[in-house]
Design a protein around this motif. Sequence first.
Motif, PDB file in Angstrom:
ATOM      1  N   ARG A 155     -12.362  -2.417   5.612  1.00  0.00           N
ATOM      2  CA  ARG A 155     -11.816  -1.567   4.571  1.00  0.00           C
ATOM      3  C   ARG A 155     -12.960  -0.830   3.891  1.00  0.00           C
ATOM      4  O   ARG A 155     -13.964  -1.440   3.497  1.00  0.00           O
ATOM      5  CB  ARG A 155     -11.050  -2.384   3.541  1.00  0.00           C
ATOM      6  CG  ARG A 155     -10.188  -1.513   2.613  1.00  0.00           C
ATOM      7  CD  ARG A 155      -9.547  -2.329   1.512  1.00  0.00           C
ATOM      8  NE  ARG A 155      -8.728  -3.405   1.996  1.00  0.00           N
ATOM      9  CZ  ARG A 155      -7.496  -3.263   2.474  1.00  0.00           C
ATOM     10  NH1 ARG A 155      -6.951  -2.061   2.538  1.00  0.00           N
ATOM     11  NH2 ARG A 155      -6.809  -4.304   2.890  1.00  0.00           N
ATOM     12  N   ILE A 195       0.862  -1.185   0.000  1.00  0.00           N
ATOM     13  CA  ILE A 195       0.000   0.000   0.000  1.00  0.00           C
ATOM     14  C   ILE A 195       0.891   1.225   0.000  1.00  0.00           C
ATOM     15  O   ILE A 195       1.886   1.282   0.734  1.00  0.00           O
ATOM     16  CB  ILE A 195      -0.914   0.039   1.246  1.00  0.00           C
ATOM     17  CG1 ILE A 195      -1.887  -1.142   1.244  1.00  0.00           C
ATOM     18  CG2 ILE A 195      -1.701   1.334   1.315  1.00  0.00           C
ATOM     19  CD1 ILE A 195      -2.725  -1.211   2.498  1.00  0.00           C
ATOM     20  N   GLU A 196       0.539   2.204  -0.801  1.00  0.00           N
ATOM     21  CA  GLU A 196       1.263   3.470  -0.818  1.00  0.00           C
ATOM     22  C   GLU A 196       0.243   4.594  -0.980  1.00  0.00           C
ATOM     23  O   GLU A 196      -0.408   4.699  -2.022  1.00  0.00           O
ATOM     24  CB  GLU A 196       2.272   3.494  -1.965  1.00  0.00           C
ATOM     25  CG  GLU A 196       3.123   4.766  -1.977  1.00  0.00           C
ATOM     26  CD  GLU A 196       4.098   4.778  -3.131  1.00  0.00           C
ATOM     27  OE1 GLU A 196       5.309   4.880  -2.879  1.00  0.00           O
ATOM     28  OE2 GLU A 196       3.642   4.707  -4.296  1.00  0.00           O
ATOM     29  N   ARG A 197       0.102   5.411   0.051  1.00  0.00           N
ATOM     30  CA  ARG A 197      -0.895   6.479   0.022  1.00  0.00           C
ATOM     31  C   ARG A 197      -0.455   7.625   0.927  1.00  0.00           C
ATOM     32  O   ARG A 197       0.450   7.478   1.741  1.00  0.00           O
ATOM     33  CB  ARG A 197      -2.261   5.970   0.513  1.00  0.00           C
ATOM     34  CG  ARG A 197      -2.895   4.912  -0.367  1.00  0.00           C
ATOM     35  CD  ARG A 197      -4.220   4.469   0.183  1.00  0.00           C
ATOM     36  NE  ARG A 197      -4.725   3.328  -0.562  1.00  0.00           N
ATOM     37  CZ  ARG A 197      -5.730   2.578  -0.165  1.00  0.00           C
ATOM     38  NH1 ARG A 197      -6.321   2.819   0.982  1.00  0.00           N
ATOM     39  NH2 ARG A 197      -6.140   1.565  -0.911  1.00  0.00           N
ATOM     40  N   SER A 210      -9.357   5.084   4.739  1.00  0.00           N
ATOM     41  CA  SER A 210      -9.777   3.927   3.946  1.00  0.00           C
ATOM     42  C   SER A 210      -9.937   2.663   4.778  1.00  0.00           C
ATOM     43  O   SER A 210     -10.357   1.630   4.266  1.00  0.00           O
ATOM     44  CB  SER A 210      -8.762   3.670   2.824  1.00  0.00           C
ATOM     45  OG  SER A 210      -7.506   3.287   3.358  1.00  0.00           O
ATOM     46  N   GLU A 224      -3.227  -4.806   8.225  1.00  0.00           N
ATOM     47  CA  GLU A 224      -2.831  -5.055   6.830  1.00  0.00           C
ATOM     48  C   GLU A 224      -1.900  -6.248   6.754  1.00  0.00           C
ATOM     49  O   GLU A 224      -1.997  -7.077   5.841  1.00  0.00           O
ATOM     50  CB  GLU A 224      -2.156  -3.813   6.235  1.00  0.00           C
ATOM     51  CG  GLU A 224      -3.090  -2.661   5.932  1.00  0.00           C
ATOM     52  CD  GLU A 224      -4.001  -2.941   4.740  1.00  0.00           C
ATOM     53  OE1 GLU A 224      -3.808  -3.972   4.066  1.00  0.00           O
ATOM     54  OE2 GLU A 224      -4.896  -2.130   4.494  1.00  0.00           O
ATOM     55  N   ASP A 233      -5.326   9.635   3.416  1.00  0.00           N
ATOM     56  CA  ASP A 233      -6.093   8.671   2.621  1.00  0.00           C
ATOM     57  C   ASP A 233      -6.052   7.286   3.243  1.00  0.00           C
ATOM     58  O   ASP A 233      -7.053   6.560   3.254  1.00  0.00           O
ATOM     59  CB  ASP A 233      -5.549   8.604   1.195  1.00  0.00           C
ATOM     60  CG  ASP A 233      -5.907   9.827   0.367  1.00  0.00           C
ATOM     61  OD1 ASP A 233      -6.779  10.605   0.817  1.00  0.00           O
ATOM     62  OD2 ASP A 233      -5.306  10.019  -0.702  1.00  0.00           O
ATOM     63  N   LEU A 234      -4.882   6.917   3.763  1.00  0.00           N
ATOM     64  CA  LEU A 234      -4.749   5.596   4.371  1.00  0.00           C
ATOM     65  C   LEU A 234      -5.647   5.467   5.597  1.00  0.00           C
ATOM     66  O   LEU A 234      -6.351   4.457   5.772  1.00  0.00           O
ATOM     67  CB  LEU A 234      -3.285   5.360   4.756  1.00  0.00           C
ATOM     68  CG  LEU A 234      -2.937   3.986   5.326  1.00  0.00           C
ATOM     69  CD1 LEU A 234      -3.211   2.891   4.310  1.00  0.00           C
ATOM     70  CD2 LEU A 234      -1.477   3.946   5.766  1.00  0.00           C
ATOM     71  N   GLN A 235      -5.653   6.500   6.430  1.00  0.00           N
ATOM     72  CA  GLN A 235      -6.458   6.441   7.648  1.00  0.00           C
ATOM     73  C   GLN A 235      -7.954   6.522   7.360  1.00  0.00           C
ATOM     74  O   GLN A 235      -8.766   6.051   8.155  1.00  0.00           O
ATOM     75  CB  GLN A 235      -6.038   7.565   8.592  1.00  0.00           C
ATOM     76  CG  GLN A 235      -4.653   7.350   9.195  1.00  0.00           C
ATOM     77  CD  GLN A 235      -4.197   8.503  10.059  1.00  0.00           C
ATOM     78  OE1 GLN A 235      -4.431   9.663   9.730  1.00  0.00           O
ATOM     79  NE2 GLN A 235      -3.521   8.206  11.151  1.00  0.00           N
TER      80      GLN A 235
END
Length: 298
Positions: free
Chosen positions: A253, A208-210, A218, A285, A214-216
């Motif tokens: 998710r 994952i790369e964000r 999603s 994850e 955005d990560l938090q």
Amino acid sequence: MKIQVRELVKSFDGFRALDGLNINVPNGAVYGLVGPNGAGKSTVIRHLAGIYRQDSGEVLIDGEPVYENTAVKSRIAYIPDEIFYFSQASLNDMMKFYSSVYPTFSPERFEKLSEAFELDRKRHIRKFSKGMQKQSAFLLALSQCPDVVILDEPVDGLDPVMRRQVWNILLGDVAENGTTVIVSSHNLRELEDVCDHVGIMDRGKMCIERSLGDLQSSIVKIQLALPDGVSLPDGLEVLHSSSVGRVRQLILRGNAEELTAKLYTCAPLLCDILPLSLEEIFIYEMEGAGHEIKNILV
């Protein structure tokens, strides 16, 4: 400076440490590189610093390859986990060496930053404590006035006050000069405070790369209690589930509002959104990637 890693492959004695890795670090970002032990973080860090030559793929800074590119490497400051100094060198000796190697090294900045670190510049660095040696590394690296700072477990050995001091200086450089920082660390709580982008690696690949925001947004943690006989609606991607009595804690998710709306079709007795830390996101994850925490009874 923008950092790009494209389809990077590196093998050691038949073991593929990096397996088609892709990384994109925007200009002026503070990028946290995380992953379980053996994921390949230090290997990619050494490619970014120009130490390793890739088997295939590209490692680019501002569109230029890093390996054996003196012009690009002169704009990079690299602080590894294990720091090397000349055996009899003092901090003043290393300052003279750095100033002869890095054209952007600033003696004026070295003098200014010395006030923050308060180290004996005439003493042999090998006689310093581990924390003082790490301070010396930051003092020398940041006096280079680099465009890119690459850090591998950067604040290991520093006390809490000095950790805050180092991050304040680094983030000041990011804000004032647009310095790009990439940092590999297992201290996810600290990364959460300083990073704006995150990449999660596993088995030599990027999972994952964000951006951190955005990560938090999603992945959602929800406390849920449903009426007797009512099941979860279909179509939920559940990363983790645990129960205490009739109250379930779910890691899902998706978008919080959309998930809440779907769950409310079940007329829940309780449905609360809870804050989710970067450390929790990483753990769940990794559980999904086969790194679940095992219960072992001795």
